[in-house]
Design a protein around this motif. Structure first.
Motif, PDB file in Angstrom:
ATOM      1  N   PHE A 111       2.084  -3.381  14.944  1.00 47.80           N
ATOM      2  CA  PHE A 111       3.295  -3.018  14.207  1.00 47.80           C
ATOM      3  C   PHE A 111       3.139  -3.460  12.757  1.00 47.80           C
ATOM      4  O   PHE A 111       3.106  -4.654  12.471  1.00 47.80           O
ATOM      5  CB  PHE A 111       4.510  -3.695  14.871  1.00 47.80           C
ATOM      6  CG  PHE A 111       5.797  -3.424  14.136  1.00 47.80           C
ATOM      7  CD1 PHE A 111       6.391  -2.163  14.203  1.00 47.80           C
ATOM      8  CD2 PHE A 111       6.410  -4.413  13.386  1.00 47.80           C
ATOM      9  CE1 PHE A 111       7.573  -1.901  13.514  1.00 47.80           C
ATOM     10  CE2 PHE A 111       7.590  -4.164  12.711  1.00 47.80           C
ATOM     11  CZ  PHE A 111       8.168  -2.910  12.772  1.00 47.80           C
ATOM     12  N   GLU A 112       3.039  -2.483  11.861  1.00 48.89           N
ATOM     13  CA  GLU A 112       2.738  -2.803  10.463  1.00 48.89           C
ATOM     14  C   GLU A 112       3.999  -2.901   9.602  1.00 48.89           C
ATOM     15  O   GLU A 112       4.178  -2.167   8.628  1.00 48.89           O
ATOM     16  CB  GLU A 112       1.750  -1.786   9.881  1.00 48.89           C
ATOM     17  CG  GLU A 112       0.302  -2.140  10.116  1.00 48.89           C
ATOM     18  CD  GLU A 112      -0.110  -3.517   9.574  1.00 48.89           C
ATOM     19  OE1 GLU A 112       0.500  -3.979   8.595  1.00 48.89           O
ATOM     20  OE2 GLU A 112      -1.014  -4.131  10.147  1.00 48.89           O
ATOM     21  N   TRP A 113       4.898  -3.800   9.997  1.00 55.04           N
ATOM     22  CA  TRP A 113       6.064  -4.127   9.174  1.00 55.04           C
ATOM     23  C   TRP A 113       6.815  -2.856   8.773  1.00 55.04           C
ATOM     24  O   TRP A 113       7.072  -2.019   9.634  1.00 55.04           O
ATOM     25  CB  TRP A 113       5.630  -4.979   7.974  1.00 55.04           C
ATOM     26  CG  TRP A 113       4.774  -6.165   8.400  1.00 55.04           C
ATOM     27  CD1 TRP A 113       3.438  -6.347   8.144  1.00 55.04           C
ATOM     28  CD2 TRP A 113       5.171  -7.310   9.194  1.00 55.04           C
ATOM     29  NE1 TRP A 113       3.000  -7.519   8.698  1.00 55.04           N
ATOM     30  CE2 TRP A 113       4.031  -8.133   9.341  1.00 55.04           C
ATOM     31  CE3 TRP A 113       6.378  -7.730   9.777  1.00 55.04           C
ATOM     32  CZ2 TRP A 113       4.059  -9.331  10.055  1.00 55.04           C
ATOM     33  CZ3 TRP A 113       6.401  -8.935  10.485  1.00 55.04           C
ATOM     34  CH2 TRP A 113       5.266  -9.711  10.617  1.00 55.04           C
TER      35      TRP A 113
ATOM     36  N   HIS B  96       4.567 -11.471  15.425  1.00 51.19           N
ATOM     37  CA  HIS B  96       5.559 -10.397  15.516  1.00 51.19           C
ATOM     38  C   HIS B  96       4.911  -9.022  15.639  1.00 51.19           C
ATOM     39  O   HIS B  96       5.489  -8.101  16.210  1.00 51.19           O
ATOM     40  CB  HIS B  96       6.485 -10.430  14.297  1.00 51.19           C
ATOM     41  CG  HIS B  96       7.667  -9.520  14.445  1.00 51.19           C
ATOM     42  ND1 HIS B  96       8.719  -9.801  15.279  1.00 51.19           N
ATOM     43  CD2 HIS B  96       7.937  -8.301  13.901  1.00 51.19           C
ATOM     44  CE1 HIS B  96       9.600  -8.815  15.230  1.00 51.19           C
ATOM     45  NE2 HIS B  96       9.140  -7.889  14.395  1.00 51.19           N
ATOM     46  N   GLN B  97       3.702  -8.893  15.120  1.00 50.56           N
ATOM     47  CA  GLN B  97       3.042  -7.586  15.122  1.00 50.56           C
ATOM     48  C   GLN B  97       2.434  -7.232  16.475  1.00 50.56           C
ATOM     49  O   GLN B  97       2.129  -6.071  16.722  1.00 50.56           O
ATOM     50  CB  GLN B  97       1.979  -7.552  14.029  1.00 50.56           C
ATOM     51  CG  GLN B  97       2.590  -7.661  12.641  1.00 50.56           C
ATOM     52  CD  GLN B  97       1.553  -7.681  11.535  1.00 50.56           C
ATOM     53  OE1 GLN B  97       1.084  -8.730  11.156  1.00 50.56           O
ATOM     54  NE2 GLN B  97       1.204  -6.523  11.009  1.00 50.56           N
ATOM     55  N   VAL B  98       2.220  -8.259  17.316  1.00 51.63           N
ATOM     56  CA  VAL B  98       1.558  -7.982  18.597  1.00 51.63           C
ATOM     57  C   VAL B  98       2.339  -8.421  19.846  1.00 51.63           C
ATOM     58  O   VAL B  98       2.157  -7.843  20.920  1.00 51.63           O
ATOM     59  CB  VAL B  98       0.153  -8.648  18.668  1.00 51.63           C
ATOM     60  CG1 VAL B  98      -0.816  -7.967  17.711  1.00 51.63           C
ATOM     61  CG2 VAL B  98       0.206 -10.140  18.403  1.00 51.63           C
TER      62      VAL B  98
ATOM     63  N   HIS C 110       3.467 -19.754   9.858  1.00 48.33           N
ATOM     64  CA  HIS C 110       4.492 -18.839   9.336  1.00 48.33           C
ATOM     65  C   HIS C 110       3.817 -17.559   8.862  1.00 48.33           C
ATOM     66  O   HIS C 110       3.050 -17.570   7.908  1.00 48.33           O
ATOM     67  CB  HIS C 110       5.247 -19.485   8.168  1.00 48.33           C
ATOM     68  CG  HIS C 110       6.419 -18.663   7.712  1.00 48.33           C
ATOM     69  ND1 HIS C 110       6.300 -17.623   6.822  1.00 48.33           N
ATOM     70  CD2 HIS C 110       7.742 -18.724   8.037  1.00 48.33           C
ATOM     71  CE1 HIS C 110       7.494 -17.080   6.615  1.00 48.33           C
ATOM     72  NE2 HIS C 110       8.384 -17.729   7.338  1.00 48.33           N
ATOM     73  N   HIS C 111       4.113 -16.464   9.561  1.00 51.31           N
ATOM     74  CA  HIS C 111       3.559 -15.170   9.158  1.00 51.31           C
ATOM     75  C   HIS C 111       4.735 -14.196   9.011  1.00 51.31           C
ATOM     76  O   HIS C 111       5.001 -13.380   9.885  1.00 51.31           O
ATOM     77  CB  HIS C 111       2.529 -14.686  10.177  1.00 51.31           C
ATOM     78  CG  HIS C 111       1.631 -13.592   9.647  1.00 51.31           C
ATOM     79  ND1 HIS C 111       0.262 -13.690   9.627  1.00 51.31           N
ATOM     80  CD2 HIS C 111       1.918 -12.373   9.109  1.00 51.31           C
ATOM     81  CE1 HIS C 111      -0.266 -12.589   9.108  1.00 51.31           C
ATOM     82  NE2 HIS C 111       0.727 -11.774   8.796  1.00 51.31           N
ATOM     83  N   PHE C 112       5.477 -14.360   7.953  1.00 52.78           N
ATOM     84  CA  PHE C 112       6.562 -13.474   7.501  1.00 52.78           C
ATOM     85  C   PHE C 112       7.895 -13.598   8.239  1.00 52.78           C
ATOM     86  O   PHE C 112       8.924 -13.284   7.661  1.00 52.78           O
ATOM     87  CB  PHE C 112       6.139 -11.993   7.535  1.00 52.78           C
ATOM     88  CG  PHE C 112       4.990 -11.628   6.624  1.00 52.78           C
ATOM     89  CD1 PHE C 112       4.755 -12.324   5.452  1.00 52.78           C
ATOM     90  CD2 PHE C 112       4.145 -10.562   6.935  1.00 52.78           C
ATOM     91  CE1 PHE C 112       3.702 -11.972   4.600  1.00 52.78           C
ATOM     92  CE2 PHE C 112       3.086 -10.204   6.093  1.00 52.78           C
ATOM     93  CZ  PHE C 112       2.878 -10.914   4.934  1.00 52.78           C
TER      94      PHE C 112
ATOM     95  N   ASN D  58       1.338 -17.608   5.656  1.00 50.84           N
ATOM     96  CA  ASN D  58       0.599 -16.402   5.304  1.00 50.84           C
ATOM     97  C   ASN D  58       1.208 -15.733   4.070  1.00 50.84           C
ATOM     98  O   ASN D  58       2.402 -15.457   4.032  1.00 50.84           O
ATOM     99  CB  ASN D  58       0.652 -15.407   6.473  1.00 50.84           C
ATOM    100  CG  ASN D  58      -0.115 -14.135   6.171  1.00 50.84           C
ATOM    101  OD1 ASN D  58      -1.340 -14.157   6.051  1.00 50.84           O
ATOM    102  ND2 ASN D  58       0.591 -13.028   6.018  1.00 50.84           N
ATOM    103  N   GLU D  59       0.390 -15.505   3.079  1.00 50.73           N
ATOM    104  CA  GLU D  59       0.730 -14.675   1.911  1.00 50.73           C
ATOM    105  C   GLU D  59       2.113 -14.939   1.330  1.00 50.73           C
ATOM    106  O   GLU D  59       2.972 -14.043   1.311  1.00 50.73           O
ATOM    107  CB  GLU D  59       0.630 -13.192   2.282  1.00 50.73           C
ATOM    108  CG  GLU D  59      -0.745 -12.769   2.714  1.00 50.73           C
ATOM    109  CD  GLU D  59      -0.861 -11.258   2.937  1.00 50.73           C
ATOM    110  OE1 GLU D  59       0.174 -10.592   3.107  1.00 50.73           O
ATOM    111  OE2 GLU D  59      -1.991 -10.759   2.951  1.00 50.73           O
ATOM    112  N   PRO D  60       2.354 -16.138   0.789  1.00 49.62           N
ATOM    113  CA  PRO D  60       3.666 -16.363   0.171  1.00 49.62           C
ATOM    114  C   PRO D  60       3.978 -15.345  -0.932  1.00 49.62           C
ATOM    115  O   PRO D  60       5.139 -14.942  -1.086  1.00 49.62           O
ATOM    116  CB  PRO D  60       3.546 -17.760  -0.438  1.00 49.62           C
ATOM    117  CG  PRO D  60       2.353 -18.388   0.175  1.00 49.62           C
ATOM    118  CD  PRO D  60       1.489 -17.315   0.748  1.00 49.62           C
TER     119      PRO D  60
HETATM  120  C1  FCB Z   1      -1.299  -8.249   5.268  1.00 43.55           C
HETATM  121  C2  FCB Z   1      -0.434  -8.976   6.282  1.00 43.55           C
HETATM  122  C3  FCB Z   1      -0.721  -8.579   7.704  1.00 43.55           C
HETATM  123  C4  FCB Z   1      -0.960  -7.093   7.845  1.00 43.55           C
HETATM  124  C5  FCB Z   1      -1.954  -6.619   6.834  1.00 43.55           C
HETATM  125  C6  FCB Z   1      -2.282  -5.148   6.937  1.00 43.55           C
HETATM  126  O1  FCB Z   1      -0.706  -8.311   4.009  1.00 43.55           O
HETATM  127  O2  FCB Z   1      -0.634 -10.360   6.174  1.00 43.55           O
HETATM  128  O3  FCB Z   1       0.334  -9.033   8.510  1.00 43.55           O
HETATM  129  O4  FCB Z   1       0.216  -6.409   7.789  1.00 43.55           O
HETATM  130  O5  FCB Z   1      -1.482  -6.891   5.537  1.00 43.55           O
END
Ligand code: FCB
Length: 504
Positions: free
Chosen positions: A445-447, A84-86, A179-181, A224-226
């Motif tokens: 794109f940083e969320w 989603h970020q790219v 799965h990345h968010f 990713n990062e639950p």
């Molecule tokens: C992490 C996320 C990643 C990105 C970096 C800066 O927590 O996994 O997608 O946003 O931070």
């Protein structure tokens, strides 16, 4: 050096521990779970005795210390990204919807075309190859692959196949995150991760991805990062679905870990040799005043909640607070490797004024160098400390993310060098660190921070999407080429680090 703005003592956002059971404050702390076992190190065979040669005495002593920090020959050097970020135009997921609503993203920004990877990844893959990378962590977008429940889009899967093939052709080994968010909108409509059925849905999706993409990839990161997903989406409420409910947060985390475990077996069923792991975000949580017993206990509790509970569940097969109690056998042994996403540390204080938030507040060390955008402390030692904890699990480790928001690149060279130096130290101590994926290749794109945080080795122009390498790109390329941190590299990019990295 500490020239960035300090936010010492400031409480950071909504506190995650609001409404939690406070009984730990009263009770005597049980002795810590032995989550981490000692790493087993096979003793090296004794070297063959060699005849003693006359010492070679250099005619001139080097004027400065000249140590070189070498990395293992087969080390993986990569960058990490997320779909989603790219990719751009991911319009069928919950983040897209979230971005449309006012107040959710800094300055009202949106991902829109992002880095345009859906249409053109080749140019950035060429940049990656030019840096000498031999690895890249990418993610696939569930809402593209399964736009409707049970209906898979072959064209989307073909596009991902093409991307992975393009990487292989450039000598870059992919790691694929499932799965990345982001979640498909249909999944959210059916209750998202609060719904226990999501466990099976995720597993079905994982199976399909591996069936199709398995010919190009055998290194899989399920989720990713639950902890970050759960904290920001279900406790702080600043990410979708914007909730603040501890019970739901617990349920979501349990479902995510179960989904990881069932996907683990499913992936191995499709691809026997698959290497399956999960990217775990760890923060160093130190007591603000180490002399204060209350601060120490608060920091320990925060560490258990945020860092350790997930590992205990996945490694030991046991739910511990805040995830619950009792056995979680299904989870046990479902990691072929563990991923570390490390960025920074927080100081934790017992704070009487924070009644509703478990009497905990977060801050930063007074003398800390701060990262841009309030991202936290510049704290390289944390890399070693996290690796030491994970190393004790006895699993191969990938650093699945590490990086810094730094538009003018005035801190990044030192950040990269000091963090890699700490990683080198961990490798010397026999922790099995197999690879490092820098976050990230190109600004993305940083969320909720939109485009304000610039993490790229390459700067991205928002106007015309052109890319320009920052100095750090060349630094990273030089390290990869040498497969080491050399004195020349230190002198070229951060000579101020000499006293720290090469003390005389
Ligand atoms: C992490 C996320 C990643 C990105 C970096 C800066 O927590 O996994 O997608 O946003 O931070």
């Amino acid at each position: 050096m500490a020239k960035k703005k300090q936010t010492s003592g400031k409480k950071l956002g909504h506190d995650p521990f609001n409404d939690l059971d406070l009984s730990w404050m009263e009770e005597e702390e049980p002795s810590p779970e032995p989550v981490l076992e000692k790493v087993k190190v096979t003793p090296e065979p004794a070297p063959e005795p060699t005849p003693i040669a006359a010492p070679i005495i250099p005619s001139t002593q080097p004027s400065k210390p000249e140590a070189t920090f070498h990395f293992p020959a087969d080390f993986k050097w990569g960058v990490a990204t997320a779909a989603h970020q790219v990719e751009g135009n991911n319009i069928n997921n919950d983040w897209y919807t979230w971005e449309q609503e006012e107040g959710h993203i800094k300055d009202g920004q949106q991902s829109r075309r992002a880095c345009n990877w859906w249409e053109n990844t080749e140019a950035d893959f060429d940049r990656a190859a030019k840096l000498g990378l031999n690895a890249m962590r990418v993610s696939v977008e569930w809402s593209r692959i399964e736009p409707r429940p049970g209906e898979f889009d072959d064209a989307a899967l073909a596009r991902y196949s093409e991307m992975l093939r393009d990487l292989s052709e450039r000598g870059i080994e992919p790691m694929v995150t499932l799965h990345h968010f982001t979640n498909p909108l249909w999944l959210v409509e059916e209750g998202g991760w609060e719904n226990p059925e999501t466990v099976d849905r995720f597993t079905r999706y994982a199976r399909r991805v591996v069936e199709v993409l398995g010919q190009h990839c055998d290194l899989w990161c399920t989720i990713n990062e639950p902890n970050i997903y759960d904290f920001l989406g279900y406790i702080e409420g600043t990410w979708p679905p914007g909730k603040s409910d501890l019970k739901e947060a617990r349920l979501v985390m349990r479902h995510m870990l179960l989904a990881h475990a069932t996907a683990y077996w499913e992936i191995h069923d499709v691809q026997t040799d698959a290497r399956v792991g999960l990217a775990h975000h760890m923060r160093i949580l130190d007591p603000a005043k180490p002399g204060s017993r209350l601060d120490r206990r608060a920091a320990k509790a925060a560490d258990r909640i945020f860092n350790q509970a997930i590992l205990t569940a996945l490694v030991k097969g046991r739910w511990v607070l805040p995830l619950g109690f009792g056995p979680a056998w299904k989870l046990r042994g479902t990691l072929d490797w563990i991923g570390l996403n490390y960025y920074t540390r927080d100081l934790i204080a017992f704070d009487r004024t924070q009644k509703g938030s478990l009497y905990i507040s977060r801050s930063h060390a007074r003398d800390a160098e701060m990262l841009d955008g309030g991202y936290g402390e510049f704290y390289p030692k944390g890399m070693y400390r996290c690796l030491k904890q994970l190393g004790s699990l006895g699993l191969p480790i990938y650093i699945t993310e590490n990086g810094i928001p730094d538009d003018d690149d005035d801190q990044r060279p030192r950040y990269i060098l000091t963090h890699l130096h700490q990683m080198w130290h961990a490798i010397q101590m026999c922790y099995q660190v197999k690879g490092y994926y820098h976050w990230t290749l190109v600004d993305n794109f940083e969320w909720a921070e939109g485009w304000s945080l610039r993490f790229g080795l390459y700067a991205l122009s928002l106007k015309n999407k052109s890319r320009k390498p920052r100095e750090s790109a060349q630094l990273y390329a030089d390290i990869i080429q040498a497969n080491a941190i050399t004195p020349q590299i230190i002198d070229t990019y951060a000579s101020g680090l000499r006293p720290e990295l090469l003390p005389g």
